[in-house]
Design an enzyme around this catalytic site. Structure first.
Site, PDB file in Angstrom:
ATOM      1  CB  CYS A 208      24.041  -2.035  31.912  1.00  0.00           C
ATOM      2  SG  CYS A 208      25.315  -2.904  31.114  1.00  0.00           S
TER       3      CYS A 208
ATOM      4  CB  CYS B 284      31.310  -2.309  31.388  1.00  0.00           C
ATOM      5  SG  CYS B 284      31.498  -1.314  30.052  1.00  0.00           S
TER       6      CYS B 284
ATOM      7  CB  CYS C 165      27.459   3.550  31.410  1.00  0.00           C
ATOM      8  SG  CYS C 165      26.895   3.007  29.692  1.00  0.00           S
TER       9      CYS C 165
ATOM     10  CD  GLN D 210      26.662  14.675  15.478  1.00  0.00           C
ATOM     11  OE1 GLN D 210      26.881  14.157  16.649  1.00  0.00           O
ATOM     12  NE2 GLN D 210      27.253  15.570  14.918  1.00  0.00           N
TER      13      GLN D 210
ATOM     14  CE1 TYR E  64      38.185  21.249  13.779  1.00  0.00           C
ATOM     15  CE2 TYR E  64      36.807  23.015  13.846  1.00  0.00           C
ATOM     16  CZ  TYR E  64      37.916  22.682  14.160  1.00  0.00           C
ATOM     17  OH  TYR E  64      39.025  23.233  14.817  1.00  0.00           O
TER      18      TYR E  64
ATOM     19  CD  GLU F 175      36.206  16.137   7.939  1.00  0.00           C
ATOM     20  OE1 GLU F 175      35.478  16.686   8.825  1.00  0.00           O
ATOM     21  OE2 GLU F 175      36.998  15.243   8.189  1.00  0.00           O
TER      22      GLU F 175
ATOM     23  CG  ASP G 248      29.820  18.908  15.061  1.00  0.00           C
ATOM     24  OD1 ASP G 248      30.438  18.841  16.257  1.00  0.00           O
ATOM     25  OD2 ASP G 248      29.296  18.084  14.376  1.00  0.00           O
TER      26      ASP G 248
ATOM     27  CB  CYS H  14      30.735  16.269  21.908  1.00  0.00           C
ATOM     28  SG  CYS H  14      32.632  16.137  21.280  1.00  0.00           S
TER      29      CYS H  14
HETATM   30  C1  LIG Z   1      32.415  15.904  15.565  1.00  0.00           C
HETATM   31  S1  LIG Z   1      32.786  15.429  13.774  1.00  0.00           S
HETATM   32  C2  LIG Z   1      31.726  16.524  12.808  1.00  0.00           C
HETATM   33  C3  LIG Z   1      31.129  16.216  11.407  1.00  0.00           C
HETATM   34  C4  LIG Z   1      29.756  16.853  11.213  1.00  0.00           C
HETATM   35  N1  LIG Z   1      29.611  18.303  11.539  1.00  0.00           N
HETATM   36  C5  LIG Z   1      28.786  16.001  11.567  1.00  0.00           C
HETATM   37  O1  LIG Z   1      27.930  16.529  12.475  1.00  0.00           O
HETATM   38  O2  LIG Z   1      28.364  14.861  11.015  1.00  0.00           O
HETATM   39  C6  LIG Z   1      34.194  16.234  13.767  1.00  0.00           C
HETATM   40  C7  LIG Z   1      34.875  16.446  12.269  1.00  0.00           C
HETATM   41  O3  LIG Z   1      36.093  17.189  12.012  1.00  0.00           O
HETATM   42  C8  LIG Z   1      37.051  16.549  11.347  1.00  0.00           C
HETATM   43  N2  LIG Z   1      38.319  17.035  12.168  1.00  0.00           N
HETATM   44  C9  LIG Z   1      39.124  16.799  12.935  1.00  0.00           C
HETATM   45  N3  LIG Z   1      40.140  17.527  13.134  1.00  0.00           N
HETATM   46  C10 LIG Z   1      39.906  18.531  12.225  1.00  0.00           C
HETATM   47  C11 LIG Z   1      40.749  19.659  11.710  1.00  0.00           C
HETATM   48  N4  LIG Z   1      41.786  19.963  12.486  1.00  0.00           N
HETATM   49  N5  LIG Z   1      40.506  20.276  10.596  1.00  0.00           N
HETATM   50  C12 LIG Z   1      39.445  19.787   9.817  1.00  0.00           C
HETATM   51  N6  LIG Z   1      38.454  18.524  10.199  1.00  0.00           N
HETATM   52  C13 LIG Z   1      38.910  18.015  11.356  1.00  0.00           C
HETATM   53  C14 LIG Z   1      36.818  15.031  11.782  1.00  0.00           C
HETATM   54  O4  LIG Z   1      37.509  14.482  10.720  1.00  0.00           O
HETATM   55  C15 LIG Z   1      35.411  14.749  11.725  1.00  0.00           C
HETATM   56  O5  LIG Z   1      34.745  14.541  10.712  1.00  0.00           O
END
Ligand SMILES: C[S@@+](CC[C@H](N)C(=O)[O-])C[C@H]1O[C@@H](n2cnc3c(N)ncnc32)[C@H](O)[C@@H]1O
Length: 409
Positions: free
Chosen positions: A59, A67, A70, A230, A259, A283, A331, A358
């Site tokens: 890049c 930037c 990365c 993702q 989540y 969620e 997640d 992550c």
């Molecule tokens: C990393 S994403 C994972 C989504 C899903 N597992 C996927 O792989 O597509 C985290 C999700 O958690 C939700 N979130 C964040 N904080 C939260 C909380 N305290 N309680 C419930 N959901 C939450 C966000 O809106 C988001 O959709």
């Protein structure tokens, strides 16, 4: 190499966190931030002895003082995987006390298909006062104007970086599996204002979009235009396969997907739980819940509960569930679930928890909380879902340390 993508060096007794370097290199650095007595931050501006893993940056916008998007454009892709695995091992060793643990020592970070460039299907670009889009310099508010971003899928980069955005503070962009590009403009306080979609083949019309199409785990999904999905086009498939393999859901199981976003993992696990099973997706975001409802409509065993996952909310949820979950998948966002939520999960009666993370530091902190509550890390996988950056995605299986004694009790 430390968590965060910088190397740890020492100079006259002080630690120097050096970006754009590699372990073992001898470099000249320029100090970029010196506010703490114990350490300062610096950029490697000249390489005196290069690592064999150093490569030409693909890049043209990356590098010292440029930037901040990365961390590792200068690192050969195979070495990026090794460094990520080493960072995860180091975090779990130090923060979760798992030094020498065979599960941790055996970790490899797996490459996803598609190569190290043109993988970002979602991005947020900053916009400067003149309306020019770009990305911020590392730890700075300055916007570096960009004509392209080689890690972003080309149509998405072109739609945002090919024009000016007067008055905007940032622009979110996402490209879906059908090639439709959604942009959401944010004002200077970060509040979304307008969304537009550009469909492939047609330059016009631009029209408001509610849903984007995604595929994963052999089926189609709907997501809000620039809502969470993702980022790497191959990540959803890889994570679904990893989560399904580790969760080992059986017919009749009660599964919690915490989540849940648009219901990716809950939807993928529901067929294994079968008609007698139950899958509850939790969620916080209303738009994501609406997408999850649509995605899970054909799975009568799946439910979507809108709510915040925190220790108190989770206790209430478990009480409302009326039975112990068999398996929990979580997640959370980058900050992780936290020790309090982890402790509640460890006491939930579940036979297994699959934790998608992550940030390895947040994962290690929460694995420590599970450990204190009598659980152990049983399996661990890592994926390079963010090539050219220091970020890494992990999927961890946690189980009660002595399931047989719990069953006897
Ligand atoms: C990393 S994403 C994972 C989504 C899903 N597992 C996927 O792989 O597509 C985290 C999700 O958690 C939700 N979130 C964040 N904080 C939260 C909380 N305290 N309680 C419930 N959901 C939450 C966000 O809106 C988001 O959709």
């Amino acid at each position: 190499m430390a968590h965060g993508g910088h190397c740890v060096a020492r100079h006259e007794g002080r630690v120097v966190f050096v970006r754009h370097a590699l372990p073992g290199e001898r470099v000249v650095v320029e100090v970029t931030e010196d506010r703490q007595p114990g350490y300062c931050r610096a950029d490697a501006v000249e390489v005196l002895t290069a690592s064999v893993h150093r490569v030409e940056r693909p890049c043209p916008y990356s590098g010292p003082g440029r930037c901040g998007g990365c961390d590792w454009q200068h690192v050969a892709p195979a070495e990026q995987h090794r460094l990520k695995a080493a960072v995860v091992r180091e975090q779990l060793s130090r923060l979760a006390g798992l030094a020498g643990d065979p599960v941790v020592e055996g970790l490899v970070v797996e490459e996803l298909p598609g190569g190290p460039l043109r993988w970002r299907s979602r991005a947020r670009f900053a916009v400067d006062r003149s309306g020019t889009p770009g990305l911020r310099r590392h730890r700075s508010h300055d916007v570096v104007p960009l004509a392209d971003c080689p890690i972003t899928l080309e149509p998405a980069a072109a739609v945002v970086l090919g024009r000016r955005w007067p008055g905007a503070g940032a622009v979110d962009v996402a490209i879906d599996s059908a090639g439709a590009v959604t942009t959401t403009r944010l004002d200077r306080r970060g509040v979304p204002t307008t969304s537009r979609v550009l469909r492939p083949g047609g330059d016009l019309p631009e029209e408001p979009v509610a849903r984007a199409a995604r595929t994963a785990g052999g089926r189609d999904w709907e997501v809000e235009g620039t809502g969470f999905w993702q980022v790497h086009p191959a990540a959803a498939d890889a994570l679904v396969a990893a989560v399904t393999g580790l969760a080992r859901v059986e017919p009749g199981d009660t599964v919690l997907d915490l989540y849940a976003g648009a219901g990716l993992f809950g939807g993928a696990l529901a067929p294994a739980a079968g008609a007698e099973g139950r899958v509850v997706c939790v969620e916080a975001d209303a738009g994501a819940c609406a997408a999850a409802e649509a995605n899970l409509a054909g799975l009568p065993q799946a439910e979507v509960w809108q709510g915040e996952v925190d220790a108190e909310g989770l206790e209430e949820l478990l009480a409302e569930l009326g039975e112990a979950p068999s398996v929990v998948v979580l997640d959370p966002p980058r900050a992780g679930a936290g020790p309090a939520v982890s402790r509640v999960l460890a006491g939930s009666g579940a036979r297994a928890v699959v934790y998608v993370a992550c940030d390895p530091a947040a994962l290690a902190r929460d694995v420590a909380a599970f450990g204190t509550a009598g659980w152990r890390l049983a399996e661990l996988r890592g994926f390079d879902a963010f090539p050219m950056t220091a970020h890494v995605e992990c999927v961890a299986l946690l189980v009660p340390a002595a399931p047989s004694s719990i069953m006897e009790a």
